[in-house]
Design a protein around this motif. Structure first.
Motif, PDB file in Angstrom:
ATOM      1  N   ASP A 104       0.831  -1.213   0.000  1.00  0.00           N
ATOM      2  CA  ASP A 104       0.000   0.000   0.000  1.00  0.00           C
ATOM      3  C   ASP A 104       0.859   1.254   0.000  1.00  0.00           C
ATOM      4  N   SER A 105       1.902   1.217   0.802  1.00  0.00           N
ATOM      5  CA  SER A 105       2.805   2.351   0.893  1.00  0.00           C
ATOM      6  C   SER A 105       3.498   2.607  -0.453  1.00  0.00           C
ATOM      7  N   TYR A 160       2.222   2.023  -3.399  1.00  0.00           N
ATOM      8  CA  TYR A 160       1.270   2.721  -4.282  1.00  0.00           C
ATOM      9  C   TYR A 160       1.288   4.220  -3.997  1.00  0.00           C
ATOM     10  N   ASN A 161       1.302   4.568  -2.698  1.00  0.00           N
ATOM     11  CA  ASN A 161       1.347   5.992  -2.344  1.00  0.00           C
ATOM     12  C   ASN A 161       2.568   6.682  -2.947  1.00  0.00           C
ATOM     13  N   VAL A 162       3.710   6.029  -2.785  1.00  0.00           N
ATOM     14  CA  VAL A 162       4.961   6.606  -3.311  1.00  0.00           C
ATOM     15  C   VAL A 162       4.884   6.751  -4.831  1.00  0.00           C
ATOM     16  N   TYR A 210       2.207   6.866  -6.889  1.00  0.00           N
ATOM     17  CA  TYR A 210       1.232   7.843  -7.379  1.00  0.00           C
ATOM     18  C   TYR A 210       1.683   9.273  -7.088  1.00  0.00           C
ATOM     19  N   ARG A 211       2.271   9.463  -5.904  1.00  0.00           N
ATOM     20  CA  ARG A 211       2.760  10.797  -5.546  1.00  0.00           C
ATOM     21  C   ARG A 211       3.824  11.259  -6.548  1.00  0.00           C
TER      22      ARG A 211
END
Ligand code: CO
Length: 170
Positions: A32-33, A35-37, A39-40
């Motif tokens: 999940d983390s 994906y955050n990285v 997409y950011r």
């Protein structure tokens, strides 16, 4: 758990990543983390070593044949390669600002494990196949710039030196 991108020159990017032996809460959090990285940073693919975790795992989210494809793969292995796609300029979140042509196979047969621990097999072509090959390279300690001819990498040296320094700033 906060994960940050690491850049060209960082030791973790040069290592062969370790096989994932069990899927626990920590691993799911990592995915999940990631994906955050990704997409950011507006990336289309990310391998765990790029956030300083030496595990055989990548994610991607790309448009392929007008379809949006999201994929996460643990312990991925390419079982078959075919064709040769010469001219496409690749970039990488770990090598920001640089893009160069890299030769890849046109079609691949990928096998691996999903987040539920299920074995999956996937035939991929085009952009999807290219991104998968790029991400699996990361798991083997290889960056796209490592595929370039020596003279080309020499030309990039000043830029790469600057990118290397980003590791110490963050
Ligand atoms: Co990359």
């Amino acid at each position: 758990m906060v994960h940050e991108l690491i850049y060209y020159g960082h030791d973790t990017l040069k290592k062969v990543a370790r096989e994932i032996m069990n899927i626990d809460g920590e691993l799911l959090q990592l995915i999940d983390s990631m994906y955050n990285v990704m997409y950011r940073a507006k990336g289309i693919g990310l391998a765990a070593p790029q956030v300083d975790v030496s595990k055989r795992l990548f994610i991607l989210d790309i448009e392929n044949d007008n379809k949006q494809i999201t994929l996460e793969m643990l312990n991925p292995v390419i079982k078959e390669f075919s064709g040769k796609w010469e001219s496409y300029e690749e970039g990488c979140l770990s090598v920001p600002g640089i893009s160069k042509e890299v030769v890849r196979s046109v079609e691949i047969l990928l096998s691996g494990v999903n987040r539920d621990g299920k074995e999956v097999e996937l035939e991929a072509g085009g952009m999807l196949a290219r991104v998968i090959q790029h991400e699996i390279d990361h798991l083997n300690g290889i960056l796209f710039v490592d595929h370039l001819e020596d003279y080309m990498r020499k030309e990039l040296r000043p830029e790469l030196k600057k990118i290397k320094k980003m590791n110490r700033l963050s």
